[in-house]
Write an enzyme that holds these catalytic residues in place. Structure first.
Site, PDB file in Angstrom:
ATOM      1  N   GLU A 206      -3.233 -42.909 -83.811  1.00 54.50           N
ATOM      2  CA  GLU A 206      -1.929 -42.216 -83.733  1.00 54.50           C
ATOM      3  C   GLU A 206      -0.951 -43.005 -84.603  1.00 54.50           C
ATOM      4  OE1 GLU A 206      -0.100 -42.275 -79.844  1.00 54.50           O
ATOM      5  OE2 GLU A 206       1.376 -40.737 -80.377  1.00 54.50           O
ATOM      6  N   ASP A 285       3.411 -34.543 -75.035  1.00 58.82           N
ATOM      7  CA  ASP A 285       4.508 -34.740 -74.071  1.00 58.82           C
ATOM      8  C   ASP A 285       5.566 -33.664 -74.341  1.00 58.82           C
ATOM      9  OD1 ASP A 285       3.781 -37.527 -72.873  1.00 58.82           O
ATOM     10  OD2 ASP A 285       3.575 -37.753 -75.044  1.00 58.82           O
TER      11      ASP A 285
HETATM   12  N1  ADE Z   1       1.775 -41.805 -73.361  1.00 61.60           N
HETATM   13  C1  ADE Z   1       2.376 -40.621 -73.341  1.00 61.60           C
HETATM   14  N2  ADE Z   1       2.364 -40.056 -74.548  1.00 61.60           N
HETATM   15  C2  ADE Z   1       1.716 -40.920 -75.373  1.00 61.60           C
HETATM   16  C3  ADE Z   1       1.387 -40.912 -76.732  1.00 61.60           C
HETATM   17  N3  ADE Z   1       1.696 -39.897 -77.553  1.00 61.60           N
HETATM   18  N4  ADE Z   1       0.746 -41.983 -77.240  1.00 61.60           N
HETATM   19  C4  ADE Z   1       0.428 -43.004 -76.454  1.00 61.60           C
HETATM   20  N5  ADE Z   1       0.726 -43.057 -75.166  1.00 61.60           N
HETATM   21  C5  ADE Z   1       1.363 -42.030 -74.616  1.00 61.60           C
HETATM   22 ZN    ZN Z   2      -0.917 -38.687 -75.928  1.00 62.60          ZN
END
Ligand code: ADE
Ligand code: ZN
Length: 349
Positions: A206, A285
């Site tokens: 990510e 999220d």
């Molecule tokens: N916890 C909630 N959303 C997240 C994300 N996008 N990356 C890592 N941890 C998370």
């Molecule tokens: Zn996530």
């Protein structure tokens, strides 16, 4: 991009297409309105005066900016009823978006470290999932995430606390701050999860380097990679992910909000599909990133000019990558084919 390519990918078509969500943090679906309601219910003081002030604070330049506010928001969640209400609110949105199945993450340590019991969290969420199945015919499973900024010992303690519910978990995951917290830190916890018969997933690539994706594969033995965007920087790794048909749970609006991409027109999703990667679309999220599942589909269709075939592939990947039996997957895939036939492309391409 041909303007005709997306002509029939209307919001109504995308909504009606059967879809699964495989990357959703239930705490990240806490809308400011519910945050205020729960704060009032539980007499928790929030550092914001209004819903508008909360939303105004959702301007992030990276993952950590977001996580700081996300953990703060979760403090209003105290009782089983709270977790039920949180889950049900999410499933109501998923239903409105044409989602029919979900595998949802929860972060028990965010709650147990505040004195909320594991039982309260999981029983509340399971009650919400049961209500959603009754009311919306949405099936769902739970994935317990370890917070990677905490120790492996704490992850192992969390897994121990989860043991009475292990048959009600689909798997374990790894989330929170990525840079500086490599998957290798959690080798023992993931090995123990494997011994318990749990599936394994991990956020990797990510913000972190391709090497973290390799560690997730080789050391954590994951069944899916959450995000995986930066894997594309490594050709050999990309080829390996294609060869092994590894599902990637990609989150376009999340990547945009956390500045992983400057705009969606340069998002790697289309390239992933062209390379033959098993990419899926997810919301991560949604209360914080400005869109639920359908808005994520619509955003990438609009920005990347995805074709109808690509959109159908994304929907199919969301079921083939799910922790379902072959028979269950086949049933959902048949529903996609039936939908496609019932909604033919009307625009000559
Ligand atoms: N916890 C909630 N959303 C997240 C994300 N996008 N990356 C890592 N941890 C998370
Ligand atoms: Zn996530």
């Amino acid at each position: 991009m041909s303007p005709l390519a997306t002509t029939d990918l209307t919001p109504a078509f995308l909504r009606g297409l059967p879809k699964a969500e495989l990357h959703l943090h239930i705490e990240g679906s806490l809308e400011p309105e519910l945050m205020f309601e729960l704060a009032q219910r539980n007499k928790v003081t929030l550092p914001f005066a209004t819903v508008e002030a909360v939303r105004a604070a959702y301007a992030f330049s990276n993952l950590q900016d977001f996580l700081d506010i996300y953990y703060q928001g979760a403090q209003v969640l105290l009782t089983e009823q709270d977790f039920h209400d949180l889950a049900l609110a999410y499933f109501r949105r998923l239903h409105a978006d044409g989602g029919v199945y979900a595998e949802i993450f929860f972060d028990p340590q965010t709650h147990t470290d505040r004195g909320v019991s594991f039982a309260t969290v999981i029983e509340g969420l399971r009650a919400g999932m049961a209500t959603a199945e009754r009311e919306f015919n949405i099936r769902s499973k739970l994935i317990l995430c370890f917070l990677r900024h905490l120790s492996e010992a704490a992850a192992l303690e969390t897994l121990e606390a989860a043991k009475p519910w292990v048959d009600r978990l689909a798997g374990v995951g790894l989330d929170s701050s990525e840079q500086g917290f490599p998957p290798s830190k959690f080798t023992q916890a993931f090995a123990e999860a494997g011994r318990l018969g749990l599936k394994r997933v991990a956020h990797a690539g990510e913000e972190g380097p391709p090497a973290y994706v390799v560690e997730a594969l080789d050391l954590l033995h994951v069944d899916r990679i959450d995000h995986g965007n930066r894997a594309l920087e490594d050709e050999a790794l990309t080829a390996r992910l294609v060869r092994s048909e590894m599902t990637l749970t990609v989150c376009p609006l999340s990547n945009l909000k956390l500045c992983g991409v400057p705009n969606l027109a340069v998002h790697p999703l289309k390239r992933m599909l062209e390379l033959g990667l098993k990419a899926t679309v997810n919301s991560d999220d949604p209360a914080y990133f400005g869109g639920y599942l359908l808005e994520n589909y619509q955003a990438v269709v609009d920005a990347l000019g995805l074709t109808r075939a690509e959109v159908l592939t994304l929907a199919r990947n969301s079921f083939t990558g799910a922790f379902l039996t072959p028979q269950e997957k086949a049933t959902y895939l048949e529903a996609i084919e039936a939908y496609s036939i019932a909604n033919p492309c009307l625009t000559p391409l």
